[in-house]
Design an enzyme around this catalytic site. Structure first.
Site: not given
Ligand code: BGC
Length: 756
Positions: A293
């Site tokens: 993530d």
């Molecule tokens: C989130 C993800 C997301 C990623 C990209 C993160 O903060 O937990 O679900 O896909 O950001 O934007």
């Protein structure tokens, strides 16, 4: 016995026909990728494993602005082959320019993967995923996911960071809004449907959008619902509750996943080899690649698990993270880590191979300009057909929680309507979280939707009354004047869109006091009140709100919010949605979910509640249970029959009942089948959902609904993580929610050889 993927899937999604897990990569693709890897430098390999925010086409996604590269620097990195994936930029012209840098200017010309968070729509915004789950209709979610894929790929994306398939059992957690709620079977059905919708039948088509089910795993199980918090969980619960939706998504063809931010049992998921390699690949047979993530590898330092960034990169890679999102750690440290012997090059090659397979599987190596078609960009985005689908799915997502008979409103009757509350004419909170590509002025607010449906729009008065959190001067006084002059009040209250979603954990899941005060003042006038709740989670409702003549859960419905609400209020459509999350009486009951355990002291008689498993201040039931949702017509169920009271080990029983529309309007009901295993070697929930079926009936019409149950449906994760079913007695209910219903019983027998 190891995690048996097929058994888990069968258990999770019951009789649903699944495509057999696809063989993802062909032999010639393997050879091609191997040849490419043989030519790559360590730096180029690290580049393939790096995904960065697209600063050429910046949007305003809800991420911290960490490590964003300026345009010049990013272009240089791409030309050096030090980037494999960009995310959250859209637009074909920009994507073409960027792809040209990768293909023409970098040494090996490997195309970039364009990823983005298309969670519930690109330009046409569909209901938030939780709302759509309320339709209890996975086929609807498959259709909206397909429409999202058509728009996203027309805007130049290859992959969406969706669906979120985390089970959410604590409504304090803000990301409840992104998933399908609290139930394993429902979430698994929606996970599979969304993957199928995004990806379509052929990954090589230019309108196929790779799915990325997330966040692996048990991200929704954070303690106290605290975002990014810790998860402390038993193996059984992990495997029985949190993994099946991932299994369903992988079986439906998903080729990527994302590791969770959180730690599980003391090990951050991003650095957890048992989770990301032994379990995910060894036992669940996942074949694709794993994203970290956003900066989660770097965060291993703050977790207190890695001693510095270099160590963090090493640990994440060794655990099984293939693609680092946003930190840039992999490209910074991999070459040195390998040269110093801290990381085997073979491990890097495996990760690069997985990424290149996926690029190959979508045809990107053959056609780097796949999904970069300026014509499609003008014809496939925000089409009237998508708007119509957004209205249909929004209408299907609205749950009628209670109704004294005040709804539906008669469109022919001349009645004065007062629309009161912060969301009546508001356009800033129609879409909900994670819809940052949508144009805010393209959504239909409630007032506009109502006016379009009314024969005489002049009969509508709109008064704000208060802000989402704050009182406004003379707000309540003007609302009281409007309500007094009206025949009926529509109270548009709830959460703003920044109150749910990532990093929006709340300790109290109630309406802000300013809105509750407004509701009390309006109720005191004595006019019929219909509450139109806006929200990204289940709420604990109180007093004037809970006692209103009608209450509708309208979540965040997207582009067609106002039209969909008007369709339901005026009875053009019959409400048919069901709650995918239980609404508790009080916030303090959380985590609260219907398939909880009996305990040794369950409340069996409501007059004898001393020394029972209940809170001293409130009953531990739901105000509105999981699966609850009313209709404007009346459905009754009768004639429950089981083909046999004995379920033999390798056979099935058929369960049937008659559903009758005994009201005077057409409508749809979702019949739900629940079971309870009475005695087992692990205590079992008081109820477990096993099947759903949506049935549409004309007034007076009846239909027999049929379900088949076999031993696999009765399995659970027992000692040593084995999935087992145990002989014995089972309760069964066929009903209209997780409470009540027609009751039956059957017994599972171990069939003796040569008998029966
Ligand atoms: C989130 C993800 C997301 C990623 C990209 C993160 O903060 O937990 O679900 O896909 O950001 O934007």
């Amino acid at each position: 016995m190891p995690f048996d993927r097929r058994a888990v899937l069968a258990g999770a999604i019951g009789a649903l026909a699944l495509p057999s897990p696809r063989r993802a990569f062909a032999a010639d693709e393997v050879a091609r990728v191997d040849a490419l890897i043989a030519r790559m430098t360590l730096e180029e390999k690290a580049g393939q494993m790096t995904c960065l925010a697209d600063s050429f086409r910046p949007f305003n996604p809800p991420n911290p602005q960490a490590g964003i590269q300026d345009e010049k620097r990013l272009a240089e990195e791409i030309r050096k082959g030090r980037v494999g994936c960009l995310f959250n930029g859209i637009g074909v012209a920009g994507a073409r320019r960027t792809q040209e840098m990768a293909v023409k200017d970098s040494r090996l010309g490997i195309p970039l993967l364009f990823a983005g968070d298309v969670i519930h729509g690109l330009k046409t915004i569909f209901p938030v995923p939780l709302a759509e789950a309320a339709s209890f209709d996975p086929a609807m979610a498959q259709r909206t996911a397909r429409a999202m894929a058509l728009e996203a790929t027309a805007a130049g994306l290859h992959l969406t960071f969706a669906p979120m398939v985390d089970i959410a059992r604590d409504q304090r957690w803000g990301r409840v809004v992104e998933g399908a709620g609290e139930d394993v079977v429902l979430t698994s059905l929606f996970a599979a449907a969304r993957v199928r919708g995004f990806q379509g039948r052929d990954l090589r088509r230019d309108d196929s959008l790779l799915a990325c089910p997330k966040h692996f795993a048990a991200y929704g199980a954070v303690s106290a619902g605290l975002e990014y918090g810790s998860v402390d969980i038993s193996d059984e619960t992990l495997r029985e509750t949190h993994l099946p939706p991932f299994g369903a998504a992988f079986a439906a063809g998903a080729l990527t996943t994302m590791a969770a931010f959180s730690e599980i049992n003391g090990v951050p998921a991003t650095a957890d080899r048992e989770l990301l390699t032994d379990l995910l690949r060894g036992e669940m047979h996942f074949r694709g690649f794993v994203f970290s993530d956003y900066t989660a590898d770097e965060e291993l330092v703050a977790h207190g698990f890695a001693k510095d960034d270099r160590d963090a990169a090493r640990l994440a890679i060794l655990a099984g993270v293939d693609m680092s999102m946003q930190s840039g750690l992999f490209v910074r440290y991999i070459p040195e880590l390998v040269k110093s012997g801290a990381l085997p090059e073979a491990t890097i090659d495996v990760a690069v191979r997985r990424i290149l397979y996926v690029k190959t599987a979508i045809g990107l190596l053959d056609n780097p300009f796949r999904s970069l078609d300026a014509q499609a960009e003008t014809t496939r985005i925000a089409t009237p057909a998508h708007r119509a689908l957004a209205r249909e799915s929004a209408t299907r997502s609205i749950v009628l929680l209670q109704n004294s008979g005040v709804l539906p409103l008669d469109p022919g009757k001349r009645q004065k309507i007062a629309l009161i509350g912060p969301f009546g004419a508001d356009r800033a909170n129609l879409y909900g979280p994670w819809a940052f590509y949508g144009d805010p002025d393209q959504g239909v607010d409630i007032a506009t939707g109502l006016r379009a449906a009314m024969a005489d729009p002049a009969l509508l008065t709109v008064v704000q009354g208060c802000g989402v959190r704050d009182h406004i001067e003379d707000g309540i006084a003007s609302a009281v004047v409007a309500a007094t002059a009206a025949d009926i009040v529509l109270l548009a209250i709830g959460e703003s869109q920044d109150m749910s979603g990532e990093a929006q954990s709340r300790t109290v899941i109630e309406l802000p006091p300013a809105q509750q005060k407004l509701a009390e003042a309006i109720a005191a006038i004595g006019k019929p009140v219909v509450v139109l709740l806006r929200h990204g989670r289940a709420l604990a409702l109180h007093d004037a709100v809970a006692n209103a003549q009608a209450v509708l859960a309208t979540w965040f419905l997207g582009s067609e919010t106002g039209h969909a609400i008007a369709d339901i209020l005026f009875g053009k459509a019959d409400p048919s949605a069901k709650l995918p999350v239980s609404f508790p009486w009080e916030s303090g009951q959380e985590p609260f979910f219907y398939d909880r355990k009996s305990t040794g002291r369950p409340v069996t008689d409501e007059h004898q509640t001393e020394y029972k498993a209940r809170f001293a201040t409130t009953d531990n039931s739901a105000r509105y249970p999981f699966g609850h949702g009313l209709s404007f017509t009346r459905f009754t169920m009768s004639d429950l029959k089981l083909s046999d009271a004995a379920l033999r080990w390798d056979r099935a029983i058929e369960v049937t009942a008659k559903l009758t529309n005994s009201g005077d309007r057409a409508g749809s009901e979702v019949v739900q089948l629940y079971i309870r295993d009475r005695v087992a070697s692990r205590t079992r929930p008081i109820r477990e959902l096993k099947r759903i079926e949506r049935v549409t009936l004309k007034p007076g019409e009846s239909r027999t609904v049929r379900f088949s149950l076999s031993r696999v449906d009765l399995e659970f994760v027992g000692a040593g993580n084995q999935r087992i079913a145990e002989p014995g007695e089972f309760d069964l209910w066929l009903g209209q929610s997780s409470v009540g219903g027609l009751h039956g019983m059957f017994t599972l027998y171990v069939q003796e050889q040569g008998k029966g």
